[in-house]
Every structure is written in C-alpha cells, then in structure tokens.
Design a protein around this motif. Structure first.
Motif, PDB file in Angstrom:
ATOM      1  N   ALA A 162       0.848  -1.204   0.000  1.00 15.76           N
ATOM      2  CA  ALA A 162       0.000   0.000   0.000  1.00 15.76           C
ATOM      3  C   ALA A 162       0.880   1.249   0.000  1.00 15.76           C
ATOM      4  O   ALA A 162       0.624   2.216  -0.731  1.00 15.76           O
ATOM      5  N   GLU A 163       1.932   1.216   0.794  1.00 17.13           N
ATOM      6  CA  GLU A 163       2.835   2.377   0.867  1.00 17.13           C
ATOM      7  C   GLU A 163       3.531   2.599  -0.468  1.00 17.13           C
ATOM      8  O   GLU A 163       3.706   3.728  -0.913  1.00 17.13           O
ATOM      9  N   ARG A 164       3.913   1.504  -1.102  1.00 10.87           N
ATOM     10  CA  ARG A 164       4.564   1.598  -2.402  1.00 10.87           C
ATOM     11  C   ARG A 164       3.615   2.258  -3.420  1.00 10.87           C
ATOM     12  O   ARG A 164       4.013   3.103  -4.209  1.00 10.87           O
ATOM     13  N   MET A 165       2.315   1.885  -3.359  1.00 12.68           N
ATOM     14  CA  MET A 165       1.333   2.507  -4.262  1.00 12.68           C
ATOM     15  C   MET A 165       1.236   4.003  -4.033  1.00 12.68           C
ATOM     16  O   MET A 165       1.032   4.783  -4.952  1.00 12.68           O
ATOM     17  N   ALA A 166       1.348   4.383  -2.746  1.00 12.46           N
ATOM     18  CA  ALA A 166       1.209   5.796  -2.391  1.00 12.46           C
ATOM     19  C   ALA A 166       2.518   6.557  -2.585  1.00 12.46           C
ATOM     20  O   ALA A 166       2.544   7.783  -2.481  1.00 12.46           O
ATOM     21  N   GLY A 167       3.595   5.807  -2.844  1.00 11.96           N
ATOM     22  CA  GLY A 167       4.900   6.449  -3.008  1.00 11.96           C
ATOM     23  C   GLY A 167       5.458   6.978  -1.696  1.00 11.96           C
ATOM     24  O   GLY A 167       6.204   7.950  -1.681  1.00 11.96           O
ATOM     25  N   VAL A 168       5.072   6.347  -0.591  1.00 14.10           N
ATOM     26  CA  VAL A 168       5.650   6.775   0.692  1.00 14.10           C
ATOM     27  C   VAL A 168       6.582   5.691   1.234  1.00 14.10           C
ATOM     28  O   VAL A 168       6.378   4.505   0.967  1.00 14.10           O
ATOM     29  N   ASP A 169       7.576   6.106   1.974  1.00 15.63           N
ATOM     30  CA  ASP A 169       8.550   5.157   2.507  1.00 15.63           C
ATOM     31  C   ASP A 169       8.488   5.175   4.035  1.00 15.63           C
ATOM     32  O   ASP A 169       8.794   6.191   4.657  1.00 15.63           O
ATOM     33  N   LYS A 170       8.059   4.059   4.600  1.00 21.42           N
ATOM     34  CA  LYS A 170       7.940   4.000   6.059  1.00 21.42           C
ATOM     35  C   LYS A 170       8.984   3.073   6.665  1.00 21.42           C
ATOM     36  O   LYS A 170       8.793   2.548   7.765  1.00 21.42           O
ATOM     37  N   SER A 171      10.083   2.864   5.929  1.00 25.25           N
ATOM     38  CA  SER A 171      11.129   1.941   6.394  1.00 25.25           C
ATOM     39  C   SER A 171      11.586   2.268   7.810  1.00 25.25           C
ATOM     40  O   SER A 171      11.834   1.363   8.609  1.00 25.25           O
ATOM     41  N   ARG A 172      11.726   3.560   8.101  1.00 19.38           N
ATOM     42  CA  ARG A 172      12.249   3.924   9.429  1.00 19.38           C
ATOM     43  C   ARG A 172      11.322   3.444  10.548  1.00 19.38           C
ATOM     44  O   ARG A 172      11.781   2.936  11.572  1.00 19.38           O
ATOM     45  N   ILE A 173      10.023   3.573  10.311  1.00 20.01           N
ATOM     46  CA  ILE A 173       9.049   3.126  11.320  1.00 20.01           C
ATOM     47  C   ILE A 173       9.141   1.609  11.477  1.00 20.01           C
ATOM     48  O   ILE A 173       9.192   1.080  12.588  1.00 20.01           O
ATOM     49  N   TYR A 174       9.173   0.893  10.343  1.00 21.56           N
ATOM     50  CA  TYR A 174       9.239  -0.576  10.418  1.00 21.56           C
ATOM     51  C   TYR A 174      10.532  -1.046  11.071  1.00 21.56           C
ATOM     52  O   TYR A 174      10.529  -1.969  11.877  1.00 21.56           O
ATOM     53  N   GLU A 175      11.626  -0.389  10.689  1.00 22.35           N
ATOM     54  CA  GLU A 175      12.907  -0.837  11.250  1.00 22.35           C
ATOM     55  C   GLU A 175      12.944  -0.637  12.764  1.00 22.35           C
ATOM     56  O   GLU A 175      13.477  -1.459  13.502  1.00 22.35           O
ATOM     57  N   GLU A 176      12.316   0.422  13.230  1.00 26.73           N
ATOM     58  CA  GLU A 176      12.226   0.687  14.668  1.00 26.73           C
ATOM     59  C   GLU A 176      11.375  -0.416  15.347  1.00 26.73           C
ATOM     60  O   GLU A 176      11.781  -0.987  16.368  1.00 26.73           O
ATOM     61  N   ILE A 177      10.232  -0.730  14.754  1.00 24.73           N
ATOM     62  CA  ILE A 177       9.363  -1.775  15.339  1.00 24.73           C
ATOM     63  C   ILE A 177      10.103  -3.119  15.334  1.00 24.73           C
ATOM     64  O   ILE A 177      10.103  -3.850  16.325  1.00 24.73           O
ATOM     65  N   LEU A 178      10.759  -3.422  14.219  1.00 23.69           N
ATOM     66  CA  LEU A 178      11.444  -4.717  14.113  1.00 23.69           C
ATOM     67  C   LEU A 178      12.632  -4.811  15.066  1.00 23.69           C
ATOM     68  O   LEU A 178      12.928  -5.875  15.605  1.00 23.69           O
ATOM     69  N   LYS A 179      13.275  -3.679  15.283  1.00 24.73           N
ATOM     70  CA  LYS A 179      14.391  -3.645  16.247  1.00 24.73           C
ATOM     71  C   LYS A 179      13.883  -3.966  17.661  1.00 24.73           C
ATOM     72  O   LYS A 179      14.567  -4.612  18.454  1.00 24.73           O
ATOM     73  N   ASN A 180      12.664  -3.519  17.946  1.00 25.91           N
ATOM     74  CA  ASN A 180      12.084  -3.729  19.289  1.00 25.91           C
ATOM     75  C   ASN A 180      11.230  -4.983  19.376  1.00 25.91           C
ATOM     76  O   ASN A 180      10.551  -5.202  20.390  1.00 25.91           O
ATOM     77  N   LEU A 181      11.225  -5.784  18.312  1.00 29.30           N
ATOM     78  CA  LEU A 181      10.259  -6.895  18.261  1.00 29.30           C
ATOM     79  C   LEU A 181      10.372  -7.857  19.447  1.00 29.30           C
ATOM     80  O   LEU A 181       9.356  -8.307  19.995  1.00 29.30           O
ATOM     81  N   GLU A 182      11.583  -8.126  19.852  1.00 28.37           N
ATOM     82  CA  GLU A 182      11.753  -9.052  20.982  1.00 28.37           C
ATOM     83  C   GLU A 182      11.061  -8.502  22.236  1.00 28.37           C
ATOM     84  O   GLU A 182      10.344  -9.223  22.936  1.00 28.37           O
TER      85      GLU A 182
END
Ligand code: F1P
Length: 320
Positions: A162-182
């Motif tokens: 969905a983000e790709r369709m909108a041309g937005v990049d939310k990598s920073r948000i995902y990387e933060e969540i994934l870093k804290n996943l444990e």
C-alpha cells in the motif's frame, strides 16, 4: 507444540519476510498490479478475511483509494451486493493454504467477470495460484491449524505494498518496530498472562485495528474455546456494553483520550480493561498488534487444558 513455536517464530519470520519483500520488490509488484484501480477488494475467509480488513483500511488510509474487504462467501452468494458495476476494479485474494473452497471459487468468479486479481498464499502449486493473475507465494512455513505468524507477515507485506502505491517510505518506522520486536513480544506475553482470568472477552479497534480486534477474537475462539465478541470500538457503547459485568475482559486497541473514556466507563460496569497502546502514529504497527492475542489464546488454553493443536470442529482447510 507447533502453535507455541510458531507464535515465537514471529520474531524471526516477520523480519525475514520484511527483508524478502524489499529484496524481491514484492511490494512493487503488487503496487504495480493494483495501480490503475478505482477500487481494490480484499477477499478471504477466517483469518485471511481479517487480514483483508486490516489491508483494505490501511490501503485507503495511505493511498486515499476506495477499498473494501469482502468475505469470499459473499462473492459466491451475494456478488451483486458486494461488487460495484462501475470503475476499474482489482482484487487481492488471500488464503494461507491456497485451497479454501470459497476463496478459490471467488477467484474463478472474478476471473469470469473480468476482474484481475492477486492471490496470496504460503503454499506452492496451490489451487489459488492457478486461479489468479498474479500469484504471490510468501516463503513462510506454518503447520498449525490456527494461523499465527503468517498472519503477521502477510499483513506487513500488504502494508508495504500500500505504501509503495502511495509512493511513501515508512522503512524507518518498520525498522524501529522490528528492532524492538523481541521486547514487544515479551511485553505481549507478560500482559497476556495478566489478562487471562476472564470468563468472556471483548476486542475493540477502529480502522485497521478493527481487523486486529476481529483476528484477536478468532484466536481466543479457536485456541481456547472462549466466548468472545469484537466490534469497531465506539459501536460498543450502542448496545453491546449491556453485557459488561465482572468476569468480562475487554481489550481496546489504541489508547487515545476517547479510548480511555470508554475504558473508564466499562470499568465502572465491572469489566476489566486493557488498552493496547499504539506503537506508531498511523496504524503501521497493525502487523504486530495481534501477537498479544496469540499469547492470550495460548495462555487461556493452558489454564483450561484445551488442546491448541486440535481446535474443536476445525480443520486446516475448509473444503466444501
Ligand atoms: C482460512 C481459515 C483459517 C482458520 C481455519 C479454517 O484458511 O478460515 O483462517 O484458522 O483453520 O480456514 P486459509 O484460506 O487462509 O487457508
């Protein structure tokens, strides 16, 4: 126990799928396929239907495009009431097994109607793959009858598309969540253990979180044979709250001012309430929010001595 193991494997597999989506440009492939649509329909059954709720609302949120979720059975038995006659429509069909009769048949119906579709599954050479225009086989293994980690991974993939369709990049948000996943998983497990003392459960969420709430309710039903309900959060005041009393445990996804007011009201009726706070601003955390309910279902099942590997009356694939 495969179910418990698979819940814990969220930690590795969500990250693995995030990487795979980026490396193989899966988000781009899906976005490209859907790009000229006036409306996108997300279709599935059971947990796959609840992924649809999250994905369709998330898509509208980031792209502004019309989108809705439709249970596959509605395509088969109420087509005219489900699908608009106007505009350029595309569909995303989801089935972990790729074999659920209603979903496969819905794909065939859409093909006959000239509506192009993406099919998402985790099983190679499934019937769904053959019935769609763009099959996506997500490289994740899941043995249990109950769907857990694949739910989270597929949801993330569709958010990224969905983000790709909108041309937005939310990598920073995902990387933060994934870093804290444990930590997120540890906190979810701990909170679930403190909340496993209800007789009945209610799950509430708005927007994509309504999909989270409905999937959460399904996890408790399937895993622990618990009586549950799920609603769009503020619908709960309009009747259902009559049932709140001691022994009713209520989970509200998000912890804004209005959710807090509702929580106070429900506590005053004797309910036990937990607010599952947002981990990001705009529902990007939807893909991890069901982990709490996966642990909760497991914990309640242990206390009630219910076999989570063999949910009553259920099979991995519903064939009709
Ligand atoms: C859909 C589903 C599952 C559910 C149950 C029956 O399967 O409804 O979500 O847990 O086991 O099937 P699928 O179409 O995603 O394979």
């Amino acid at each position: 126990m495969p179910v418990e193991k698979e819940i814990r494997e969220n930690l590795v597999d969500i990250k693995k799928i995030y990487k795979w989506v980026k490396e193989e440009e899966i988000d781009e492939k899906i976005a490209d396929f859907l790009k000229n649509s006036d409306a996108v329909y997300f279709i599935g059954c059971g947990s796959s239907h609840y992924i649809s709720i999250i994905a369709s609302r998330y898509l509208t949120g980031v792209t502004g495009l019309e989108s809705k979720n439709i249970p596959a059975g509605e395509i088969l038995f109420s087509y005219d009431q489900s699908v608009s006659k106007y505009g350029n429509k595309t569909a995303v069909l989801m089935s972990r097994s790729g074999e659920t009769t209603e979903t496969v048949k819905a794909a065939e119906v859409l093909r006959n109607e000239g509506i192009k579709s993406v099919g998402i599954t985790i099983e190679k050479d499934s019937s769904l793959e053959k019935a769609v225009d763009l099959p996506i086989v997500v490289p994740i293994k899941e043995e249990s009858i109950v769907m857990t980690k694949s739910f989270n991974a597929i949801t993330l993939m569709l958010q990224m598309a969905a983000e790709r369709m909108a041309g937005v990049d939310k990598s920073r948000i995902y990387e933060e969540i994934l870093k804290n996943l444990e930590n997120i998983m540890k906190e979810s497990e701990r909170s679930a253990a403190d909340f496993a003392d209800g007789n009945r459960y209610v799950f509430l969420g708005v927007g994509p979180y309504e999909g989270v709430a409905r999937e959460a309710a399904l996890k408790l039903e399937e895993m622990s044979l618990t009586v549950v309900e799920a609603f769009s959060t503020f619908e709960y005041r309009h009747g259902p709250k009559s049932l709140v009393e001691e022994g009713v445990n209520i989970v509200i996804y998000a912890d804004g001012e209005e959710e807090r007011k509702l929580a106070d009201e429900l506590k005053a009726y004797g309910g036990k309430v937990i607010l599952r706070g947002k981990l990001s601003e705009n529902f990007e955390d939807s893909f991890v929010q069901t982990i709490f309910a996966q642990f909760l279902g497991l914990e309640i099942a242990k206390r009630k001595d219910v076999d989570v590997e063999n949910p009553r009356h259920l099979t991995k694939v519903v064939r009709i």
